[in-house]
Design a protein around this motif. Structure first.
Motif, PDB file in Angstrom:
ATOM      1  N   ARG A  91      -1.420  39.616  -0.857  1.00 51.54           N
ATOM      2  CA  ARG A  91      -2.449  40.929  -2.119  1.00 51.54           C
ATOM      3  C   ARG A  91      -3.245  41.219  -1.734  1.00 51.54           C
ATOM      4  NH1 ARG A  91      -2.235  38.838  -8.873  1.00 51.54           N
ATOM      5  NH2 ARG A  91      -3.298  41.418  -9.621  1.00 51.54           N
ATOM      6  N   LEU A  92      -4.549  40.213  -1.375  1.00 51.55           N
ATOM      7  CA  LEU A  92      -5.859  40.570  -1.401  1.00 51.55           C
ATOM      8  C   LEU A  92      -6.234  41.293  -0.266  1.00 51.55           C
ATOM      9  CD1 LEU A  92      -7.839  38.386  -3.744  1.00 51.55           C
ATOM     10  CD2 LEU A  92      -7.446  40.744  -3.959  1.00 51.55           C
ATOM     11  N   GLY A  93      -5.724  40.790   1.327  1.00 52.94           N
ATOM     12  CA  GLY A  93      -5.822  41.141   2.308  1.00 52.94           C
ATOM     13  C   GLY A  93      -6.363  40.480   3.096  1.00 52.94           C
ATOM     14  N   ALA A  94      -6.149  38.870   2.150  1.00 54.70           N
ATOM     15  CA  ALA A  94      -7.520  38.204   2.848  1.00 54.70           C
ATOM     16  C   ALA A  94      -6.397  37.750   3.990  1.00 54.70           C
ATOM     17  CB  ALA A  94      -8.012  37.157   1.984  1.00 54.70           C
ATOM     18  N   PRO A  95      -7.137  37.212   5.598  1.00 51.19           N
ATOM     19  CA  PRO A  95      -6.223  37.051   6.455  1.00 51.19           C
ATOM     20  C   PRO A  95      -6.396  35.615   6.665  1.00 51.19           C
ATOM     21  CG  PRO A  95      -8.491  37.712   7.438  1.00 51.19           C
ATOM     22  CD  PRO A  95      -8.271  38.035   5.621  1.00 51.19           C
ATOM     23  N   VAL A  96      -7.819  34.443   5.626  1.00 54.13           N
ATOM     24  CA  VAL A  96      -7.369  33.526   6.220  1.00 54.13           C
ATOM     25  C   VAL A  96      -8.215  32.436   4.800  1.00 54.13           C
ATOM     26  CG1 VAL A  96      -9.033  31.465   6.313  1.00 54.13           C
ATOM     27  CG2 VAL A  96      -8.957  33.553   8.383  1.00 54.13           C
ATOM     28  N   LEU A  97      -7.142  31.125   4.708  1.00 57.71           N
ATOM     29  CA  LEU A  97      -7.218  30.306   3.251  1.00 57.71           C
ATOM     30  C   LEU A  97      -7.795  29.194   4.337  1.00 57.71           C
ATOM     31  CD1 LEU A  97      -3.570  30.840   1.692  1.00 57.71           C
ATOM     32  CD2 LEU A  97      -5.835  31.197   0.788  1.00 57.71           C
ATOM     33  N   ILE A  98      -8.817  28.633   2.677  1.00 55.28           N
ATOM     34  CA  ILE A  98      -9.826  27.711   3.693  1.00 55.28           C
ATOM     35  C   ILE A  98      -9.117  26.111   3.057  1.00 55.28           C
ATOM     36  CG2 ILE A  98     -11.539  26.736   3.540  1.00 55.28           C
ATOM     37  CD1 ILE A  98     -12.803  29.379   3.558  1.00 55.28           C
ATOM     38  N   ALA A  99      -9.085  25.703   3.211  1.00 58.05           N
ATOM     39  CA  ALA A  99      -8.347  24.213   3.568  1.00 58.05           C
ATOM     40  C   ALA A  99      -9.580  23.148   3.397  1.00 58.05           C
ATOM     41  CB  ALA A  99      -6.805  23.719   3.870  1.00 58.05           C
ATOM     42  N   GLN A 100      -9.916  22.337   2.300  1.00 66.34           N
ATOM     43  CA  GLN A 100     -10.513  21.039   2.907  1.00 66.34           C
ATOM     44  C   GLN A 100      -9.110  19.374   2.248  1.00 66.34           C
ATOM     45  OE1 GLN A 100     -13.366  20.881   0.178  1.00 66.34           O
ATOM     46  NE2 GLN A 100     -14.834  22.084   0.654  1.00 66.34           N
ATOM     47  N   ALA A 101      -9.519  18.522   3.735  1.00 66.62           N
ATOM     48  CA  ALA A 101      -9.228  17.631   4.395  1.00 66.62           C
ATOM     49  C   ALA A 101      -8.793  16.703   3.213  1.00 66.62           C
ATOM     50  CB  ALA A 101     -10.036  16.550   5.379  1.00 66.62           C
ATOM     51  N   GLY A 102      -9.612  16.409   2.118  1.00 63.38           N
ATOM     52  CA  GLY A 102     -10.261  15.882   0.965  1.00 63.38           C
ATOM     53  C   GLY A 102     -10.770  14.537   1.508  1.00 63.38           C
ATOM     54  N   ASP A 103     -11.269  13.654   0.795  1.00 68.77           N
ATOM     55  CA  ASP A 103     -12.044  12.420   0.529  1.00 68.77           C
ATOM     56  C   ASP A 103     -11.236  11.209   1.373  1.00 68.77           C
ATOM     57  OD1 ASP A 103     -14.285  13.617  -0.975  1.00 68.77           O
ATOM     58  OD2 ASP A 103     -13.635  11.434  -2.193  1.00 68.77           O
ATOM     59  N   ASP A 104     -12.267  10.543   2.310  1.00 66.37           N
ATOM     60  CA  ASP A 104     -12.045   9.373   2.988  1.00 66.37           C
ATOM     61  C   ASP A 104     -11.527   8.044   1.636  1.00 66.37           C
ATOM     62  OD1 ASP A 104     -11.589   7.487   4.750  1.00 66.37           O
ATOM     63  OD2 ASP A 104     -13.539   7.350   5.414  1.00 66.37           O
ATOM     64  N   LEU A 105     -10.168   7.445   2.090  1.00 60.39           N
ATOM     65  CA  LEU A 105      -9.151   6.863   0.950  1.00 60.39           C
ATOM     66  C   LEU A 105      -9.632   5.344   1.061  1.00 60.39           C
ATOM     67  CD1 LEU A 105      -6.255   8.998   0.997  1.00 60.39           C
ATOM     68  CD2 LEU A 105      -8.080   9.524  -1.078  1.00 60.39           C
ATOM     69  N   PRO A 106     -10.504   5.067  -0.206  1.00 61.91           N
ATOM     70  CA  PRO A 106     -10.207   3.269   0.164  1.00 61.91           C
ATOM     71  C   PRO A 106      -9.376   2.272   0.241  1.00 61.91           C
ATOM     72  CG  PRO A 106     -10.748   3.842  -2.279  1.00 61.91           C
ATOM     73  CD  PRO A 106     -11.053   5.373  -1.503  1.00 61.91           C
ATOM     74  N   GLY A 107      -8.856   1.972   0.839  1.00 63.25           N
ATOM     75  CA  GLY A 107      -7.177   1.100   0.963  1.00 63.25           C
ATOM     76  C   GLY A 107      -6.784   1.128   2.439  1.00 63.25           C
ATOM     77  N   SER A 108      -7.087   3.009   3.220  1.00 63.76           N
ATOM     78  CA  SER A 108      -6.296   2.763   3.771  1.00 63.76           C
ATOM     79  C   SER A 108      -6.453   3.648   5.034  1.00 63.76           C
ATOM     80  CB  SER A 108      -5.670   4.971   3.205  1.00 63.76           C
ATOM     81  OG  SER A 108      -4.939   5.496   3.799  1.00 63.76           O
ATOM     82  N   SER A 109      -6.609   3.386   6.304  1.00 59.13           N
ATOM     83  CA  SER A 109      -7.211   3.808   7.290  1.00 59.13           C
ATOM     84  C   SER A 109      -7.227   4.756   7.735  1.00 59.13           C
ATOM     85  CB  SER A 109      -6.293   3.288   8.577  1.00 59.13           C
ATOM     86  OG  SER A 109      -4.611   3.295   8.946  1.00 59.13           O
ATOM     87  N   ARG A 110      -7.764   5.304   8.417  1.00 59.65           N
ATOM     88  CA  ARG A 110      -8.754   6.689   9.070  1.00 59.65           C
ATOM     89  C   ARG A 110      -7.156   6.959   9.923  1.00 59.65           C
ATOM     90  NH1 ARG A 110     -12.751   8.891   8.523  1.00 59.65           N
ATOM     91  NH2 ARG A 110     -12.387  10.720   9.963  1.00 59.65           N
ATOM     92  N   GLN A 111      -6.347   5.931  10.767  1.00 56.53           N
ATOM     93  CA  GLN A 111      -5.056   6.266  11.125  1.00 56.53           C
ATOM     94  C   GLN A 111      -4.361   7.000   9.760  1.00 56.53           C
ATOM     95  OE1 GLN A 111      -3.229   2.752  13.781  1.00 56.53           O
ATOM     96  NE2 GLN A 111      -2.102   4.605  15.114  1.00 56.53           N
ATOM     97  N   GLU A 112      -3.849   6.246   8.894  1.00 57.56           N
ATOM     98  CA  GLU A 112      -2.646   6.926   8.080  1.00 57.56           C
ATOM     99  C   GLU A 112      -3.161   8.053   7.315  1.00 57.56           C
ATOM    100  OE1 GLU A 112      -1.584   2.100   7.005  1.00 57.56           O
ATOM    101  OE2 GLU A 112      -2.918   2.984   5.909  1.00 57.56           O
ATOM    102  N   GLN A 113      -4.306   7.654   7.531  1.00 54.58           N
ATOM    103  CA  GLN A 113      -4.950   9.212   6.291  1.00 54.58           C
ATOM    104  C   GLN A 113      -4.699  10.435   7.071  1.00 54.58           C
ATOM    105  OE1 GLN A 113      -8.416   8.933   3.746  1.00 54.58           O
ATOM    106  NE2 GLN A 113      -8.713   7.048   5.110  1.00 54.58           N
ATOM    107  N   ARG A 114      -5.254  10.317   8.525  1.00 60.29           N
ATOM    108  CA  ARG A 114      -4.972  11.627   9.824  1.00 60.29           C
ATOM    109  C   ARG A 114      -3.492  11.789   9.860  1.00 60.29           C
ATOM    110  NH1 ARG A 114      -8.295  12.653  15.981  1.00 60.29           N
ATOM    111  NH2 ARG A 114      -6.531  13.554  16.824  1.00 60.29           N
ATOM    112  N   ARG A 115      -2.495  10.783  10.260  1.00 61.38           N
ATOM    113  CA  ARG A 115      -1.592  11.048  10.103  1.00 61.38           C
ATOM    114  C   ARG A 115      -0.353  11.913   8.889  1.00 61.38           C
ATOM    115  NH1 ARG A 115       0.865   6.270   9.783  1.00 61.38           N
ATOM    116  NH2 ARG A 115       0.519   5.683  12.525  1.00 61.38           N
ATOM    117  N   SER A 116      -0.837  11.714   7.319  1.00 68.18           N
ATOM    118  CA  SER A 116      -0.953  12.115   6.458  1.00 68.18           C
ATOM    119  C   SER A 116      -1.588  13.771   6.284  1.00 68.18           C
ATOM    120  CB  SER A 116      -1.551  12.039   5.607  1.00 68.18           C
ATOM    121  OG  SER A 116      -1.341  12.505   4.036  1.00 68.18           O
TER     122      SER A 116
END
Length: 256
Positions: A91-116
């Motif tokens: 609607r506004l003609g914006a070509p890019v949306l910006i997303a953030q990955a989120g926080d590093d979750l306690p109790g979850s490995s980096r491999q699991e989080q990266r896969r998610s």
């Protein structure tokens, strides 16, 4: 010519003003494009009207809901919500949306989080396909501004994008966050600039206007553009001086 986009969350902001007033001031100050963060807390009709009035473009906005993509439990909620910012960007003609990955979750490995994160972005690409809108995930620094954030490395961000392997998904490269993490632009982006959908600049220390700190932003941008980047540069910094002259001085310091 390079195109600079004023982040009007911080720039052209005066006490008690309206968001459309900021857009008008950006236009009067000589900018041709603006960007902002959340869209759910703003009057989109008023923004759309002032964009038509001034002729300014929107380069990017945030993809809400802003929930952790590192958590597989959030996947369906994020995917369900993604259609709305895609529609707003169109609607506004914006070509890019910006997303953030989120926080590093306690109790979850980096491999699991990266896969998610990877699987969620792959599914999101299906929603973006054919819309003309692309999504850039933004690596952020964890030393000053975003302690506990998952994705603090541009290289890892690009590796994730390679795993996603969809043209709808890339990264936002923020030179300020990259500098805080002691990255060298030429090293982390070499041969991979086609995955960069948007660029942000601010100086360091302070996250203030270009020219106020120690980052050689002009040289870094020269390299980025010389190596094929053709998108906008978002001026996402906390100004120490107000007014259009200060913004023009910041742009001039970038070698434009």
């Amino acid at each position: 010519m390079r195109r600079y986009s004023a982040c009007i969350e911080w720039l052209f902001a005066e006490v008690g003003d309206s968001f459309p007033d900021r857009i008008r001031r950006a236009h009067t100050g000589g900018l041709t494009a603006i960007e902002f963060w959340r869209w759910t807390d703003k009057d989109l009709g008023a923004i759309e009207a002032v964009l038509a009035e001034t002729g300014l473009a929107v380069t990017s906005l945030v993809a809400e809901p802003m929930i952790a993509l590192t958590d597989a439990a959030n996947r369906q909620a994020w995917l369900k919500g993604l259609a709305d910012p895609v529609a707003v960007a169109g609607r506004l003609g914006a070509p890019v949306l910006i997303a953030q990955a989120g926080d590093d979750l306690p109790g979850s490995s980096r491999q699991e989080q990266r896969r998610s994160l990877t699987e969620t972005l792959k599914a999101g690409a299906d929603i973006l396909k054919g819309s003309g809108v692309r999504l850039g995930v933004e690596p952020l620094n964890i030393r000053i501004d975003h302690v506990g954030y998952f994705l603090d490395s541009t290289r890892e961000g690009l590796d994730i994008i390679d795993d996603v392997a969809r043209p709808e998904i890339g990264i936002v490269y923020d030179r300020y966050h990259s500098a805080v993490m002691d990255e060298r632009t030429e090293e982390v982006l070499d041969g991979r600039l086609d995955r960069v959908f948007h660029v942000h600049v601010a100086d360091h220390p302070g996250r203030n206007e270009p020219g106020s700190g120690s980052i050689d932003l002009a040289r870094r941008l020269d390299w980025i553009f010389a190596n094929g980047y053709a998108g906008a540069v978002g001026l996402e910094y906390r100004p120490t001086r107000s007014g259009a002259d200060a913004v023009r001085a910041a742009i001039a310091s970038l070698g434009a």
